[in-house]
Design a protein around this motif. Sequence first.
Motif, short mmCIF file in Angstrom:
data_model
loop_
_atom_site.label_atom_id
_atom_site.label_comp_id
_atom_site.label_asym_id
_atom_site.label_seq_id
_atom_site.Cartn_x
_atom_site.Cartn_y
_atom_site.Cartn_z
N PRO A 271 17.55 30.05 49.13
CA PRO A 271 18.69 30.67 49.80
C PRO A 271 18.64 30.50 51.31
O PRO A 271 17.57 30.57 51.91
CB PRO A 271 18.61 32.14 49.39
CG PRO A 271 17.22 32.35 48.92
CD PRO A 271 16.68 31.03 48.47
N ALA A 272 19.80 30.28 51.91
CA ALA A 272 19.94 30.21 53.37
C ALA A 272 21.39 30.50 53.71
O ALA A 272 22.29 29.80 53.26
CB ALA A 272 19.53 28.84 53.89
N ALA A 273 21.61 31.55 54.50
CA ALA A 273 22.96 31.95 54.86
C ALA A 273 23.27 31.74 56.34
O ALA A 273 24.36 32.05 56.80
CB ALA A 273 23.17 33.43 54.50
N SER A 274 22.30 31.18 57.10
CA SER A 274 22.50 30.95 58.53
C SER A 274 21.57 29.84 59.01
O SER A 274 20.62 29.47 58.30
CB SER A 274 22.18 32.22 59.32
OG SER A 274 20.80 32.51 59.23
N ARG A 275 21.82 29.34 60.21
CA ARG A 275 20.95 28.31 60.78
C ARG A 275 19.54 28.86 60.97
O ARG A 275 18.55 28.16 60.77
CB ARG A 275 21.53 27.80 62.11
CG ARG A 275 20.68 26.74 62.80
CD ARG A 275 20.50 25.53 61.88
NE ARG A 275 19.38 24.73 62.26
CZ ARG A 275 19.45 23.45 62.60
NH1 ARG A 275 20.61 22.83 62.60
NH2 ARG A 275 18.37 22.78 62.90
N VAL B 287 22.91 22.34 53.71
CA VAL B 287 23.33 23.62 53.15
C VAL B 287 24.81 23.80 53.44
O VAL B 287 25.31 23.32 54.45
CB VAL B 287 22.51 24.80 53.75
CG1 VAL B 287 22.74 24.94 55.25
CG2 VAL B 287 22.82 26.11 53.04
N LEU B 288 25.51 24.44 52.53
CA LEU B 288 26.85 24.94 52.81
C LEU B 288 26.69 26.43 53.02
O LEU B 288 26.28 27.14 52.10
CB LEU B 288 27.80 24.68 51.63
CG LEU B 288 28.18 23.24 51.33
CD1 LEU B 288 29.07 23.18 50.09
CD2 LEU B 288 28.89 22.61 52.51
N LEU B 289 26.97 26.89 54.23
CA LEU B 289 26.85 28.32 54.51
C LEU B 289 27.85 29.08 53.64
O LEU B 289 28.81 28.50 53.12
CB LEU B 289 27.10 28.58 55.99
CG LEU B 289 26.10 27.92 56.95
CD1 LEU B 289 26.46 28.25 58.40
CD2 LEU B 289 24.67 28.34 56.64
#
Length: 118
Positions: free
Chosen positions: A21-25, A51-53
């Motif tokens: 998971p990654a929701a930001s830079r 990644v697509l935020l």
Amino acid sequence: MRQLTGIVSDRGSKYAVSGGPAASREEVDAFLKDLKRDKKFAKATHNTWAVLLPDGTPLKGDDGEAGAGMVIVRMLERAELTGQLIVVTRWYGGKHLGGDRFRHVQTCVSEWLDSFAD
């Protein structure tokens, strides 16, 4: 973090794929830093990622493998998968792969997406 190693081996080059998971830079940077704590990944020739935020904004990094980040972005868009970072790692084997390297990136991302669906 999910890792799949030994996905592709071609002319000495070896590929692996990791994701999470990654929701930001900031979360992308933290993930990459954590991945590179493993010396094997730190010494890799390329750690290409995308990644697509959650809002749909694409982020990518080619890490010297020109165009490979966009391959991952396009596959994430087709899968409509946001908030999941995918990193394709390549250890260069001494021989240029030409356009085959993009096919190998696609294979790695497909494997990760298939494992993600399980």
